[in-house]
Design a protein around this motif. Structure first.
Motif, PDB file in Angstrom:
ATOM      1  N   ALA A 141      98.943  41.161-106.443  1.00 36.25           N
ATOM      2  CA  ALA A 141      98.202  40.723-107.583  1.00 36.25           C
ATOM      3  C   ALA A 141      98.693  39.085-107.566  1.00 36.25           C
ATOM      4  CB  ALA A 141      98.139  41.385-108.750  1.00 36.25           C
ATOM      5  N   GLU A 142      97.550  38.443-108.278  1.00 40.44           N
ATOM      6  CA  GLU A 142      98.070  36.729-108.305  1.00 40.44           C
ATOM      7  C   GLU A 142      99.252  36.822-109.125  1.00 40.44           C
ATOM      8  OE1 GLU A 142      96.834  32.839-107.816  1.00 40.44           O
ATOM      9  OE2 GLU A 142      96.042  34.654-106.902  1.00 40.44           O
ATOM     10  N   ALA A 143      99.565  37.538-110.187  1.00 40.98           N
ATOM     11  CA  ALA A 143     100.729  37.356-111.174  1.00 40.98           C
ATOM     12  C   ALA A 143     102.057  37.649-110.539  1.00 40.98           C
ATOM     13  CB  ALA A 143     100.370  37.849-112.362  1.00 40.98           C
ATOM     14  N   SER A 144     101.741  38.866-109.617  1.00 37.95           N
ATOM     15  CA  SER A 144     103.103  39.070-108.719  1.00 37.95           C
ATOM     16  C   SER A 144     103.449  38.356-107.776  1.00 37.95           C
ATOM     17  CB  SER A 144     103.046  40.628-108.479  1.00 37.95           C
ATOM     18  OG  SER A 144     102.579  41.605-109.420  1.00 37.95           O
ATOM     19  N   ALA A 145     102.387  37.619-107.137  1.00 36.25           N
ATOM     20  CA  ALA A 145     102.666  36.777-105.913  1.00 36.25           C
ATOM     21  C   ALA A 145     103.405  35.840-106.485  1.00 36.25           C
ATOM     22  CB  ALA A 145     101.421  36.683-105.098  1.00 36.25           C
ATOM     23  N   LEU A 146     102.789  35.107-107.402  1.00 34.59           N
ATOM     24  CA  LEU A 146     103.260  33.656-107.966  1.00 34.59           C
ATOM     25  C   LEU A 146     104.810  33.985-108.610  1.00 34.59           C
ATOM     26  CD1 LEU A 146     100.455  32.425-109.937  1.00 34.59           C
ATOM     27  CD2 LEU A 146     101.168  31.646-107.773  1.00 34.59           C
ATOM     28  N   ALA A 147     105.221  35.068-109.162  1.00 33.99           N
ATOM     29  CA  ALA A 147     106.304  35.453-109.628  1.00 33.99           C
ATOM     30  C   ALA A 147     107.375  35.519-108.536  1.00 33.99           C
ATOM     31  CB  ALA A 147     106.310  36.865-110.360  1.00 33.99           C
TER      32      ALA A 147
END
Length: 350
Positions: free
Chosen positions: A98-104
């Motif tokens: 997901a976006e949040a995990s990828a950005l993290a």
């Protein structure tokens, strides 16, 4: 379990290439009792933004893991898959982030990947591990389902470990063609009608400049143009610590003529890894040669020191001299004589 994101430093205090750590783990596991090691590779992907090629995770049935896929964003899927593969199962699995995990994790955006996990027998694993740890060219090929595996090593990937059945020769030829591009890559190729996944690892040189001056700055500039890393040290202790961590891809350019730095060249000869270059006039080279012979160095060992370093280009400025030095490194890495292209009959461009 090895933590993939842990930064490891060598004796010089500089960060070590994570692939060297992966290579060391493969070598260690292959020399143990395990019949096979599990590896996880990226078969296809969408999203994530720009990511490096040649991403690989390896693991044991007991859960030890080394390597990295997409900055750890795929660990939840990749780590169990590595353990399954080590147990003998070849599996293709979809993974999504997901976006949040990828950005993290430091990726540009969300994405998904098709992962293939497959066993890597101890023999090919040992060969791949040794090549990665020593920063030598290597390739890992498999059918897309992971059912057959081939590892290639050596400067021109001429050493074969494992096989792909009837398409071994064709697959190896595809990997060698990719090697000639000069950069690490992951590709899907078709060899005689068989779909293969090919990872080719091409080590990037790292230059150690020992001594200061205009030539040192010019060497840094040339390294930057080539995508190499470079750093300068000025003390013997720092230089010896750096050379102790050398791989075959590393380059020493000794600018300091002080006799004390003979110890650095002796270290390099003893390790037998990397390119050893020393600047200096003919008189300086002759005096250094006599000192090294007096220290017990053989004529054969002295041949491993490139001094005066660089090709005979008629260089006069620091910038031109830097070109001659990096050109010699490139030629030796490619196994070329560095003659004029117009006078040669071989392949142009690798």
């Amino acid at each position: 379990m090895t933590t993939p994101t842990t930064q490891v430093t060598g004796r010089s205090g500089q960060p070590r290439d994570p692939r060297r750590e992966l290579g060391a783990a493969l070598s260690r596991w292959a020399s143990g009792s395990a019949a096979a090691i599990g590896v996880v590779r990226v078969l296809d992907r969408h999203g994530f933004g720009s990511v490096e090629s040649g991403q690989l995770i390896a693991g044991t049935p007991g859960g030890e893991v080394s390597g990295l896929l997409y900055r750890g964003a795929l660990d939840d899927s990749a780590h169990p898959l590595a353990a399954e593969a080590a147990g003998g199962a070849a599996t293709v699995r979809e993974a999504h982030v997901a976006e949040a995990s990828a950005l993290a994790a430091g990726l540009a955006c969300a994405g998904g990947a098709t992962l293939v996990g497959h066993p890597l027998p101890a023999g090919p694993a040992a060969a791949l591990g040794a090549a990665l740890e020593a920063a030598r060219p290597a390739a890992l090929l498999s059918t897309v389902d992971g059912g057959a595996v081939l590892v290639l090593t050596g400067p021109d990937l001429s050493e074969e470990h494992g096989d792909l059945g009837s398409v071994t020769a064709a697959g190896a030829a595809e990997a060698r063609a990719l090697l000639r591009r000069g950069s690490t890559t992951t590709e899907r190729v078709t060899a005689e009608g068989v779909d293969l996944l090919v990872d080719v690892w091409v080590p990037v040189p790292s230059m150690l400049v020992v001594g200061e001056g205009a030539l040192g700055a010019a060497l840094h500039a040339q390294a930057g143009l080539l995508g190499w890393s470079a750093r300068t040290v000025t003390t013997l202790d720092d230089a010896r610590a750096a050379v102790a961590d050398f791989t075959d891809a590393d380059v020493l350019v000794l600018l300091d003529h002080a006799p004390a730095f003979d110890a650095l060249l002796l270290d390099g000869i003893a390790h037998g890894r990397g390119f050893l270059g020393a600047l200096g006039s003919r008189r300086t080279q002759a005096a250094r040669r006599e000192r090294l012979l007096g220290a017990g160095t053989t004529e054969e060992q002295l041949a491993g020191i490139h001094g005066p370093v660089g090709l005979d280009l008629g260089a006069r400025t620091p910038a031109e001299t830097a070109v001659s030095i990096v050109a010699q490194v490139i030629a030796l890495r490619a196994g070329r004589a560095a003659s004029a292209l117009a006078g040669s009959t071989g392949r142009i461009g690798g």
